[in-house]
Design an enzyme around this catalytic site. Structure first.
Site, PDB file in Angstrom:
ATOM      1  N   ASP A  20     -13.217 -37.623   4.650  1.00  0.00           N
ATOM      2  CA  ASP A  20     -13.422 -36.562   5.380  1.00  0.00           C
ATOM      3  C   ASP A  20     -15.000 -36.277   6.736  1.00  0.00           C
ATOM      4  O   ASP A  20     -15.756 -37.488   6.451  1.00  0.00           O
ATOM      5  CB  ASP A  20     -14.200 -35.316   4.255  1.00  0.00           C
ATOM      6  CG  ASP A  20     -14.480 -34.371   4.524  1.00  0.00           C
ATOM      7  OD1 ASP A  20     -13.252 -33.187   5.409  1.00  0.00           O
ATOM      8  OD2 ASP A  20     -15.216 -34.168   4.317  1.00  0.00           O
ATOM      9  N   THR A  53     -12.256 -31.318  10.698  1.00  0.00           N
ATOM     10  CA  THR A  53     -13.640 -31.669  10.966  1.00  0.00           C
ATOM     11  C   THR A  53     -13.786 -33.033  11.778  1.00  0.00           C
ATOM     12  O   THR A  53     -14.878 -32.905  12.802  1.00  0.00           O
ATOM     13  CB  THR A  53     -14.938 -32.442   9.172  1.00  0.00           C
ATOM     14  OG1 THR A  53     -13.391 -33.265   9.223  1.00  0.00           O
ATOM     15  CG2 THR A  53     -14.916 -31.396   8.556  1.00  0.00           C
ATOM     16  N   THR A  54     -13.139 -33.507  12.136  1.00  0.00           N
ATOM     17  CA  THR A  54     -12.389 -34.842  12.780  1.00  0.00           C
ATOM     18  C   THR A  54     -12.382 -34.602  13.987  1.00  0.00           C
ATOM     19  O   THR A  54     -12.653 -34.795  15.326  1.00  0.00           O
ATOM     20  CB  THR A  54     -11.835 -35.971  12.217  1.00  0.00           C
ATOM     21  OG1 THR A  54     -12.445 -36.193  10.603  1.00  0.00           O
ATOM     22  CG2 THR A  54     -12.047 -37.236  12.701  1.00  0.00           C
ATOM     23  N   ASP A 346     -10.728 -29.437   1.117  1.00  0.00           N
ATOM     24  CA  ASP A 346     -10.468 -29.015   2.212  1.00  0.00           C
ATOM     25  C   ASP A 346      -9.247 -28.228   2.157  1.00  0.00           C
ATOM     26  O   ASP A 346      -9.219 -27.013   2.662  1.00  0.00           O
ATOM     27  CB  ASP A 346     -10.086 -30.523   3.255  1.00  0.00           C
ATOM     28  CG  ASP A 346     -11.378 -31.665   3.356  1.00  0.00           C
ATOM     29  OD1 ASP A 346     -12.332 -30.833   3.023  1.00  0.00           O
ATOM     30  OD2 ASP A 346     -10.885 -31.725   4.192  1.00  0.00           O
TER      31      ASP A 346
END
Length: 484
Positions: A20, A53-54, A346
């Protein structure tokens, strides 16, 4: 993105295994101030929409790399920012135009949600059982009936078993045992949730000195303490309850009294658990008991003890907040369970956003290729150096499908070129990266869908973060003070 093992440098040296983006970036020590801005946007992405998020960090990083090349070609940062802004507006328009919405058709909408959940989980530890977990997540979210209150979904982690044995249970499961000599099953429960000390029936005097001239006096003090306790327990029982759940310890005397009155007493319920329990049962956490009318009791149809693996837990079913449910995760080790919980969280966040804003786009780099194409067309019509910035913006967008390919160990140049050609030839092309067959594939057939909100947030946050770092002409650090 591959998983990382993070080991903390503190005394405990805890180990976290995760992929994550926000969790990794939160855990590592970053010295560079510009990098801190990127860490920040990944956190915001995590809080705001839960996934991507990445992507958002990759995108902002690419924009900055492109900007650096432009600055070297004597393009002023303000010109770059102006170009990025226009490009971002153009891309956003394309993304909105390309999204579709099935909220009116519950069957298709559920299928969309399942596909979105599977897409979110496919990069995570749960990918092997993504069908199973996508169904769990969708069922849990649809139970909320659009309220979007994730607090009502309780996740319990129990080591043992395999991830596939995880299940969804209606109602609420509290990770506690039922006390000795108390009813093991209560139907039509009236529950008082409290946070109050119930451990004063023995003399415990900290830091105070009491002088007595005989042991009888000590016994008197003990008796007075016990009387106080008895009065308190009676006033609690007078609320007309048959279950008492306390945040703090309950000593032997009150426990006995509760057992005699046929009231189930649960002590030391974990803190998150008790806040959530009060919410789910429709009660409030009480700490004074003088006025029974003012206390809101929680209600549920049935309380019973259940077994999960080796452990006994307490199951509340038919709770006041009908949408509440508990997901029980099973797995081989605590690290796997922690990562499974992050992955599931998520997915739940993304689904919650999709239920709130039902627009859906295809995934697998499809939106980025489409946006890049539109931005390049806009650049070809734009005079001046701003056009250079727009071209850079398009290249940065294409970095996302490129990264998807690289992470899957595919030939990114080949695949992205094919995608570009497919979208160039047909404006309605549905081609994106198919990582399983290592080629460009049709996203609609593969069922790779993403929430519109997530993609939009990546686009906007990435652009803003790049812009704010670009505005800084030079990062100035103060030299550390010389220690004499």
């Amino acid at each position: 993105m591959a998983d990382k093992i993070l080991q903390s440098m503190s005394r405990g040296q805890e180990v976290t295994i995760t992929n994550d983006g926000a969790t990794i970036l939160k855990s590592i020590y970053v010295d560079n101030p510009a990098a801190k801005v990127l860490v920040d946007i990944s956190k915001v992405q995590d809080d705001e929409v839960g996934d991507g998020t990445t992507s958002v960090v990759v995108f902002a990083g690419e924009l900055l790399r492109e900007a650096e090349l432009l600055v070297n070609q004597k393009v002023h940062p303000m010109t770059i920012i102006a170009g990025y802004r226009e490009a971002c507006d153009c891309a956003r328009g394309v993304l909105e135009g390309a999204s579709f919405n099935h909220a009116a058709d519950p069957e298709r909408f559920r299928q969309d949600l399942l596909n979105i959940a599977k897409t979110t989980l496919s990069s995570k530890i749960l990918t092997m059982d993504k069908e199973h977990f996508a169904n769990l997540a969708v069922d849990a979210i649809l139970r909320l009936k659009g309220s979007g209150n994730l607090e009502a979904i309780h996740i319990i982690k129990k080591t043992g078993g395999t991830l596939h044995e995880s299940f969804l249970d209606e109602g609420f499961i509290l990770d506690k045992k039922i006390g000795v000599g108390q009813p093991k099953r209560i139907a039509d429960a009236r529950i008082l949730v409290a946070n109050t000390p119930m451990d004063t029936d023995k003399v415990k005097i900290y830091g105070a000195r009491v002088r007595v001239d005989s042991m009888a006096k000590v016994a008197d003090i003990e008796a007075a303490e016990k009387d106080k306790m008895r009065t308190k327990v009676r006033s609690i029982i007078d609320h007309g309850i048959n279950c008492f759940i306390n945040r703090q310890l309950i000593y032997n005397l009150p426990e006995e009294m509760f057992a005699d009155a046929g009231v189930m007493a649960i002590e030391h319920a974990d803190f998150d658990g008790i806040e959530r329990l009060a919410l789910v049962l429709g009660g409030e956490i009480a700490s004074t008991f003088d006025n029974p009318g003012a206390v809101k009791l929680g209600r549920c149809k049935l309380i019973e003890e259940i077994m999960i693996g080796e452990d006994r837990l307490i199951h509340f079913s038919g709770v006041a907040l009908g949408e509440a449910c508990t997901i029980v995760l099973r797995g081989a080790s605590t690290h796997i369970l922690d990562e499974a919980e992050r992955s599931l969280h998520d997915a739940l966040c993304v689904l919650k956003e999709t239920v709130a804003d039902a627009r859906v786009v295809y995934g697998g780099g499809w939106p980025e290729i489409k946006m890049a194409k539109a931005v390049e067309e806009l650049a070809s019509r734009t005079p001046g150096k701003k056009a250079l910035a727009m071209e850079s913006f398009a290249r940065a967008l294409r970095a996302l499908p490129t990264t998807i390919c690289d992470n899957a160990g595919l030939d990114s140049a080949e695949i992205v070129a094919n995608l570009k050609a497919a979208h160039g030839a047909d404006a309605n092309s549905r081609m994106g990266v198919d990582v399983v067959r290592a080629e460009a594939g049709d996203m609609a057939e593969l069922g790779i869908f993403e929430s519109f909100r997530v993609r939009q947030q990546v686009l906007l946050s990435g652009t803003e973060a790049a812009e704010i770092i670009l505005r800084v002409d030079d990062i100035i650090k103060c030299a550390p003070r010389q220690r004499g």
